[in-house]
Design an enzyme around this catalytic site. Structure first.
Site, short mmCIF file in Angstrom:
data_model
loop_
_atom_site.label_atom_id
_atom_site.label_comp_id
_atom_site.label_asym_id
_atom_site.label_seq_id
_atom_site.Cartn_x
_atom_site.Cartn_y
_atom_site.Cartn_z
N HIS A 62 -3.53 8.11 5.41
CA HIS A 62 -3.68 6.84 4.70
C HIS A 62 -5.13 6.38 4.87
O HIS A 62 -5.73 5.87 3.93
CB HIS A 62 -2.70 5.82 5.28
CG HIS A 62 -2.59 4.55 4.52
ND1 HIS A 62 -2.27 4.50 3.18
CD2 HIS A 62 -2.74 3.25 4.90
CE1 HIS A 62 -2.23 3.25 2.77
NE2 HIS A 62 -2.52 2.47 3.80
N CYS A 96 0.81 -1.22 0.00
CA CYS A 96 0.00 0.00 0.00
C CYS A 96 0.84 1.27 0.00
O CYS A 96 0.31 2.36 -0.18
CB CYS A 96 -0.92 0.01 1.21
SG CYS A 96 -1.82 -1.53 1.44
N HIS A 111 -9.49 2.07 -1.56
CA HIS A 111 -8.05 1.88 -1.35
C HIS A 111 -7.42 1.31 -2.62
O HIS A 111 -7.60 0.14 -2.93
CB HIS A 111 -7.85 0.93 -0.17
CG HIS A 111 -6.44 0.88 0.32
ND1 HIS A 111 -5.42 1.66 -0.20
CD2 HIS A 111 -5.85 0.13 1.31
CE1 HIS A 111 -4.30 1.39 0.42
NE2 HIS A 111 -4.53 0.47 1.34
#
Length: 1620
Positions: free
Chosen positions: A1428, A1185, A1469
């Site tokens: 995030h 990520c 995401h």
């Protein structure tokens, strides 16, 4: 002869098996000297026939005349069937008749027992040609149509020069023809290649048979085997074995996309293939007929006999079934008897339901259905965060309105909100803002600090004070007009006679009239109600007290029903929350829109300690009433109950929406009374009963039942009167005392209330009512009247005797207004109709006197807006505008400052522009809608005659209908579809290779307990089955050459099943997007992973935003080795991986070179091959990520190290079946099934930082940023969107949980603090560093002078030594160049030492503090934090802790809250691409000054209240600008990343005036080019992605360009391209 053939065959086979293969000698024995006439091969294929044919062509066998035949391919010749058909049909068999004489009907209608199948006349069978096989296999392997694979083309061109595909094709062809293909054959035409196989047998080889068999097994319905399809082709089309093979070769590249469901579908498909085959080979099929049939003769049986036989068979089957049933003790009639009983019960229930419907109507059943569900309850209690948000907005507004800051103090409601939420946190925040503003050098901002200081003092005084409910004036009144054309216009305007609420109190008390407008009534002994002067006076005093001092509900609990937008109930809810109460509110409509209303109410009015619980509830359902009361009063268990004891219950009935038209259907009578009267009484009764067991004197619940005594619809008034009478009779009857013990009931008759549901006609009626002397009320005023009944002064009265609150006005006037309501409405309607008729008449009479545009009674024409499609580059400020930052001039080494020159993305909302519109504004602009409508294929641009007319048209047309559509109409027509198919939504199978999250395919391993049916396959496949299953499978060869397979008992098989996945949503690309629409060639689309295509699109957007329309322009300024990429991913091409995995498991054909698309570096390579053609660094990144973040870090390091001047960084990620299935067991992704049970929509799936966050939402897309050194960007004239001041990557401590984020990033704030550390403070002071830098620069200048003097001296000495032959000027010039180059190098090093990197290695200055100080900023200047924010419990908690620890350690002013951006609420995401999209959003925040809110943040986690350095906004906030932003990423595998971005103004301030003016001019030119490029893309002038076909240099130039670091391209106006 038969015996001889048998012996010969046995001997040959024995010899063949026992000895080495000696086929040459065998042929000599067979064909020489034996007069052999026919050579027949028995086997699956004509292998020996082919070899024999090649031998017979040799001179040795010239005298031989032998026919080579194959048992299957030459069946007619082997069995002499052609001879049989030539001699005529077989004589018919004698007709069989029934034993019993048939009836007359049977004689007239005989039934055929063996009807011959009509067949086609057989066509001449010709052997296959090699070209047929080559074309079919090439077309199949390359996914092309057979028509595209012509004999004149070669394999190299067809495969696009890709060696992997060519090698795969030749490998298959060599196996097919069992020979080696010569080198270079890929450049031969297919016709020439086919001619090389002269020894070809004319039959299918192993490869083609395997491909055809696989196609039949995977695409045909069960039972449609290889042999069956050949039989069908022969009987249906009259084709022999060779032509059957030819037809199947045509079928191969035309295989269906999925398995056909039935034999009918298969035959229909085969019909289309047969037609194509006939066209290719130039044949036509004969019509079907029976004249050439060789089948048996007709045998007929009478219908009576056939019926008798059938009955006999059925009777036998029934007898056997009964015997078996008796044997096992089963009664077949038992189920039938149960079914009869069930049907009877169902009939009774239907009759009961029908009787209810006849009595009450079908709507009644719908109206009383229960909807209450405790799981769906929404809890809101994060008042502390919304107070921070309000305080932050107030500060921002104060700064933005510097000159009018005092206006803030006049917003009394806003200030009351802050006072009601006053706490140490809020006070600390406001104090920090005052301190920061006081320290500001700008006098005007210092002035604004005085305003904030006043607000701060006010809040300080209210800490510890209970929150209060209070409203502020002025009051409003209705204002309506009727236009000349008869239209009604309505508005609310201020009442001039009621400028404040004190005036309102006076008016209500009757100071302006003879009697009070509102009053309280008491019960007489006779049972009637009479106005009480004393009670009314007390009530007015309480009303006045609230308007002056307010009313607190702190510590109180309340129930409010019937809340809807713009109603009195909603205003009452607001008042209770404002006063600090805990409220449970019911919603009959639990849609997202309805819930948003409650969220907004709490966020705007929730005070300290207040809570709001919203539950679905139908007041018409008695089940819901009992469930609601139980939910409120029962002890909390797993969050399912509240455990409250209500202090207040304000029970509004449900509005009669079904009667909005003014006509009450009689079938709704019961429903209306039940909802607004009967069940309100039942609810009160339930409250009484639940409180009775634990009743104390202090636990009485105050119940207020507001009843709409009057509405602006006269027919509804009848119902309101009935409701009032019903409630009054229920609770008061004929007794002057209350009828309940544990509740005190007060009725409140509401007068004329103007709410949001009224239309313009109702508004006009309200005006007429006020003209008649009656008072109408706004919802806010009526809510004040009702809430005053909760004043403690009224409490004492209600406990003694019942009270009736009359808010209708004087009785006489009120009843008169009610009586005249119908007349008033009718008069208005007649007046409106009259004016419309007059206008219509004028139009008809005078249309001949005026043109359409000059007719005076036409409505004013409005200009129809057109979309302005543009690309807004980051605008630079002038030298004067940057004057306050000129202390930075010359302070940094621009070669080591990295800036963002362009950014792009392609994700769930398309490009960055449309994503930003939704993120910042919550809706698309006209341009945004058009852009997405074009992306999704709804519209296309047209220029020329329309298809259905000769009229020329330029503009948008609907893609499906070709109908023109105006710019302004695109939003209205397509926006709903756009919103449904963009962003986070239900997984759409067509976007993810058919994956349906509701039916996830899973295979279950089973061991069979009995033998299965046989199926056909090839010899090779049969061998494969034996290899895996051993003795659990039986295989044998069939006469036609195919093989049969039978799985035996004990074999293990895999049986498919479908799972319901808990995660059914994802952020997906816009439905309908097409790479081809973007200009990407079809050949690239077919071979490239979809994520590579997205990366291409995102890269082009980054280029266009950098003002670059041709990537080769870069080489006009930079060498080809100075441009590189670090684009990466977490998993790479998952679509390609998915296809490869499925192919291995399902045994399907895949692209030969598909594996290359799995590699993470492939998209970056495609970007370079198709767009850039650079020779610079390519460093693909893998960091889960955090991929994009690490990619930027590596790119920056590359630029600072001098290895490149331009880098493309970012990442991409796909979502699909594999990741959906793999993330679910980890609990990382959102559980949509749980969300659905809790009443949440799919768009709410991602809820970062909220109490109810439930996991992240996977998303698809790519993000790319274009990085340059600052010197390169200024030279190039590229816009600068931001300065990457710092990047840092940190891992975490020891552990076992790899995905879990940690605290490693806290170290980015690492520094040692010493008391009174003046040395570090000096280094942080830019003035101090400037003085030091200037000293170093002076030393360098002195060194230059010294070196120049030395150079001249050396030149003179050499001249003296060498004489006139020495070129003194040339020598001095070269020395001067070297000296000045060295001086420039030293000056850059000096700027590094005192500018860019002064803090590096200093343990007293952290990377964050040092990076900020380079630009004269401090930690207090960080204006936003981009989280995030994955919406997982662990990440959001950990990230908040990290930021707060950093800010505290760095000494950020306590309470100076940092607004948090959580972009993933909108797009999900993207994992590998998430940081790139986050960075794009940060740059857009810097460009616009807008901090976008997390619109899914309904209630912030109470655990986050301790993080006083953070505020979590849920709406966008417009600021004066953001100086610096910080963002972070946390990737699986301990990848923690943080980045600091500074506004570009700070870089541009380092330039001199002339340099800045020149740079701004370049940027302006580039903006025009970018706008034109995007506009031309939309209208179809060229594709958005324009792929390159050749590098900017020729093959001959390549080495010279690569070896010369000064080689640069130039623009060639002839070719309109950049070339070396």
């Amino acid at each position: 002869m038969q015996r001889l053939a048998h012996v010969l065959l046995v001997e040959i086979l024995a010899y063949q098996f026992a000895s080495p293969v000696r086929w040459i000698e065998i042929q000599d024995v067979l064909f020489l000297g034996r007069n052999t006439k026919r050579f027949i091969e028995i086997g699956p294929g004509p292998t020996l026939c082919g070899m024999a044919e090649r031998s017979l062509k040799q001179p040795l066998f010239a005298e031989c005349s032998v026919s080579t035949l194959h048992i299957l391919h030459n069946r007619n010749e082997v069995y002499y069937l052609d001879l049989q058909s030539a001699t005529g049909p077989t004589p018919p068999v004698a007709e069989i008749t029934a034993e019993e004489p048939p009836t007359k009907a049977a004689e007239e209608n005989p039934v055929s027992a063996n009807v011959p199948i009509p067949t086609r006349r057989p066509l001449v069978d010709t052997p296959l040609q090699p070209l047929e096989i080559i074309q079919s296999m090439v077309a199949y392997k390359l996914k092309k149509r057979l028509q595209e694979v012509t004999a004149s083309k070669n394999i190299a061109d067809l495969a696009g020069g890709k060696s992997t595909l060519i090698n795969d094709l030749f490998g298959s062809l060599q196996k097919e023809f069992e020979t080696t293909i010569q080198e270079g054959a890929e450049k031969l035409s297919l016709g020439e290649l086919g001619s090389q196989f002269s020894a070809f047998s004319g039959t299918l080889g192993t490869q083609s048979i395997a491909l055809i068999s696989k196609m039949l097994s995977t695409k045909m319905p069960g039972g449609f085997s290889y042999s069956k399809i050949r039989e069908y082709i022969q009987s249906e089309y009259g084709l022999g074995p060779y032509r059957q093979s030819g037809l199947l070769l045509v079928a191969l590249p035309n295989e269906p996309k999925s398995r056909l469901g039935s034999e009918e579908e298969a035959m229909a498909w085969l019909e289309t293939v047969a037609k194509e085959y006939a066209e290719r080979v130039g044949i036509s099929y004969e019509a079907k007929g029976n004249e050439h049939s060789s089948g048996p003769a007709n045998v007929t049986i009478s219908s009576a006999e056939l019926s008798r036989i059938r009955e006999s068979q059925r009777a036998l089957a029934v007898q056997q079934m009964r015997s078996l049933a008796e044997h096992i003790g089963f009664d077949p009639r038992e189920c039938e008897r149960e079914l009869v009983a069930a049907n009877s019960e169902i009939a009774d229930l239907k009759e009961q339901l029908a009787s209810i419907q006849r009595d009450h109507g079908s709507e009644f059943i719908y109206d009383i259905r229960p909807v209450f569900d405790a799981l769906k309850a929404r809890l809101y209690k994060s008042w502390w965060n919304w107070a921070r948000q309000d305080a932050f907005e107030l500060v921002v507004d104060t700064k933005r309105s510097i000159n009018d800051a005092e206006v803030i103090l006049m917003d009394e409601l806003r200030l009351l909100r802050l006072r009601n939420c006053a706490s140490k946190e809020i006070l600390t925040f406001l104090s920090s803002q005052v301190a920061l503003l006081m320290d500001s050098d700008q006098h005007s901002i210092g002035h604004a600090s005085l305003v904030l200081k006043s607000i701060c003092r006010s809040c300080e005084h209210h800490i510890g004070e209970p929150p209060i409910y209070k409203i502020f004036g002025p009051s409003t009144r209705p204002s309506a007009t009727m236009t000349q054309s008869g239209d009604l216009l309505y508005d609310e305007v201020e009442r001039s006679d009621v400028p404040d609420m004190e005036s309102y109190v006076a008016q209500m008390g009757g100071s302006t009239s003879n009697s009070p407008v509102i009053c309280l009534k008491e019960r007489t002994s006779a049972g009637g109600w009479v106005q009480s002067s004393s009670l009314t006076e007390l009530y007015i005093q309480c009303l006045s007290d609230i308007c002056t001092s307010g009313l607190s509900f702190e510590g109180k609990t309340a129930l409010v029903t019937g809340c809807r937008p713009g109603t009195v109930a909603t205003e009452v809810l607001q008042g209770l929350l404002m006063g600090g109460a805990k409220v449970i509110a019911t919603a009959s409509d639990f849609s997202r829109e309805s819930i948003t209303l409650f969220e907004g109410v709490y966020q705007r009015f929730g005070s300290r300690g207040s809570e709001l619980v919203v539950v679905p509830f139908n007041l018409g359902s008695t089940v819901d009433i009992k469930s609601l009361v139980s939910y409120i009063y029962s002890s909390p268990v797993d969050g399912q109950n509240l455990g409250w004891d209500l202090d207040y219950a304000i029970l509004f009935g449900d509005p009669m929406s079904s009667t909005a038209s003014g006509i009450v259907d009689t079938v709704l009578d019961e429903s209306v009374l039940r909802t607004n009267a009967t069940n309100i009484c039942m609810l009160i009764d339930c409250l009484e009963k639940v409180k009775a067991p634990s009743r104390t004197s202090a636990s009485t619940t105050r119940v207020i039942v507001p009843v709409s005594a009057a509405t602006f619809n006269e027919k509804n008034n009848v119902w309101h009167q009935k409701i009032s009478v019903a409630i009054e009779a229920t609770f008061f009857g004929n007794s002057p005392q209350p009828s309940t013990k544990n509740v005190d009931v007060t009725m409140a008759a509401m007068g004329w209330v103007r709410d949001a549901s009224q239309n313009n006609l109702d508004g006009m009626v309200a005006c007429e009512i006020e003209r008649s002397g009656m008072r109408t009320f706004s919802p806010k005023e009526m809510s004040l009247n009702i809430l005053t009944l909760l004043h403690e002064g009224i409490d004492d009265i209600v406990q003694d005797h019942p009270v009736y609150a009359d808010f209708t006005g004087p009785d006489e006037q009120y009843f008169a207004s009610v009586r005249n309501l119908g007349i008033t409405r009718q008069n208005i309607l007649q007046a409106s109709s009259c004016r419309k008729s007059v206008l219509s008449g004028l139009t008809e009479d005078q249309s001949s006197l005026y043109s359409e545009h000059t007719f005076p009674y036409n409505k004013h024409e409005t200009t129809v807006p057109l979309a302005n499609h543009s690309v807004s580059l980051m605008s630079a400020k002038t030298y004067a505008e940057l004057e306050h930052l000129q202390y930075l001039q010359g302070m940094v080494n621009l070669d080591k400052v990295v800036v963002i020159a362009g950014y792009g993305e392609f994700g769930p909302y398309g490009h960055s522009r449309s994503r930003w519109e939704m993120e910042a504004y919550g809706e698309f602009s006209l341009e945004g809608c058009i852009e997405l409508a074009w992306i999704m294929g709804f519209i296309k641009h047209h220029n020329g005659p329309l298809p259905l007319s000769t009229e020329n048209y330029t503009g948008w047309v609907d893609t499906a209908t070709d109908e023109p559509i105006r710019d302004i109409d695109v939003k209205a027509k397509y926006e709903k579809q756009i919103l449904e198919h963009t962003g986070i939504r239900m997984v759409e199978p067509e976007l993810v290779d058919g994956f349906d999250a509701n039916k996830k395919l899973i295979y279950r391993e089973l061991q069979i307990t009995h033998d299965l049916e046989t199926f056909e396959t090839t010899a090779e496949e049969a061998e494969n089955f034996v290899r895996e299953n051993g003795d659990k499978v039986d295989t044998w060869e069939n006469p036609d050459g195919s093989w049969s397979v039978k799985l035996l008992k004990g074999a293990v098989i895999m049986v498919p099943k479908a799972l319901q996945m808990n995660t059914v949503v994802a952020g997906q690309l816009p439905t309908g997007w097409s790479p081809e629409r973007y200009g990407i060639p079809q050949e690239i689309i077919e071979q490239v992973d979809p994520m590579a295509l997205c990366t291409l699109v995102a890269t082009v957007e980054a280029l266009v935003r950098a003002g670059i329309t041709d990537p080769y322009e870069l080489y006009k300024y930079f060498h080809v080795t100075e441009v590189g990429t670090t684009v990466g991913s977490g998993m790479g091409g998952t679509d390609a991986l998915r296809k490869m995995t499925k192919s291995c498991f399902h045994d399907t054909e895949i692209q030969a070179d598909l594996i290359k698309e799995i590699f993470i570096n492939s998209p970056g390579a495609w970007v370079n091959m198709l767009l850039l053609s650079s020779s610079g660094p390519i460093m693909p990144i893998v960091a889960a990520c955090g991929t994009s973040h690490v990619s930027v870090d590596v790119a920056i390091s590359t630029i600072k190290a001098g290895k490149a001047r331009v880098m493309f960084a970012g990442g991409f990620e796909d979502t699909g079946e594999g990741t959906n299935y793999a993330f679910a067991p980890m609990g990382a992704t959102v559980d949509n099934m749980e969300d659905r049970a809790r009443g949440r929509t799919l768009k709410e799936a991602s809820r970062p930082c909220t109490t109810t966050r439930n996991g992240f939402v996977e998303s698809t897309g790519a993000g790319v940023v274009m990085l340059m050194s600052a010197s390169a960007a200024i030279e190039f004239g590229s816009p600068i969107y931001g300065i990457v001041a710092m990047t840092s990557i940190a891992s975490d401590k020891e552990g076992r949980n790899l995905p879990a984020p940690g605290q490693g990033l806290v170290s980015v704030a690492r520094e040692v603090h010493y008391p009174n550390d003046e040395v570090s403070e000096l280094y942080l002071d830019v003035k101090y560093r400037r003085a030091k830098l200037e000293g170093w620069l002076e030393c360098i200048d002195e060194w230059v002078v010294k070196e120049e003097t030395g150079a001249r001296r050396d030149a003179q000495e050499i001249r003296l030594a060498q004489g006139d032959c020495f070129d003194q000027d040339r020598f001095i010039g070269k020395r001067m160049t070297v000296i000045h180059a060295e001086a420039d190098k030293r000056k850059k090093e000096a700027r590094d030492a005192w500018g860019n990197e002064f803090w590096v290695g200093n343990p007293h200055i952290s990377p964050i503090r040092g990076a900020l100080a380079v630009w004269g900023l401090t930690v207090d200047d960080i204006g936003v934090a981009s989280f995030h924010g994955t919406s997982t419990q662990i990440n959001d908690t950990n990230e908040s802790e990290v930021y707060c620890k950093q800010m505290e350690h760095l000494g950020r002013t306590p309470g100076h809250a940092l607004p948090v951006i959580c972009q993933k609420w909108l797009i999900g995401h993207l994992r590998g691409g998430s940081a790139a999209c986050m960075m794009n959003g940060v740059l857009q925040t810097m460009q616009t000054g807008i901090i976008p809110g997390n619109r899914n943040a309904d209630d912030i986690d109470p655990e986050f209240r301790q993080h006083t350095y953070l505020v979590y906004p849920n709406r966008s906030i417009q600021t004066r600008g953001v100086k610096a932003a910080i963002m972070s990423s946390f990737g699986f595998g301990q990848v923690g990343c943080q980045m600091l971005v500074v506004h570009p103004d700070y870089l541009l301030a380092t330039l001199g005036k002339d340099q800045l003016d020149e740079y701004n001019g370049k940027v302006k030119l580039r903006e025009g080019k970018s706008c034109r490029y995007w506009q031309d893309t939309l209208i179809g002038s060229h594709g958005f992605v324009q792929t390159k076909d050749s590098p900017p240099y020729t093959d001959d130039q390549e080495s010279a360009v690569l070896l010369n670091p000064l080689a640069r391209a130039s623009y060639d106006p002839v070719s309109k391209s950049y070339q070396f």
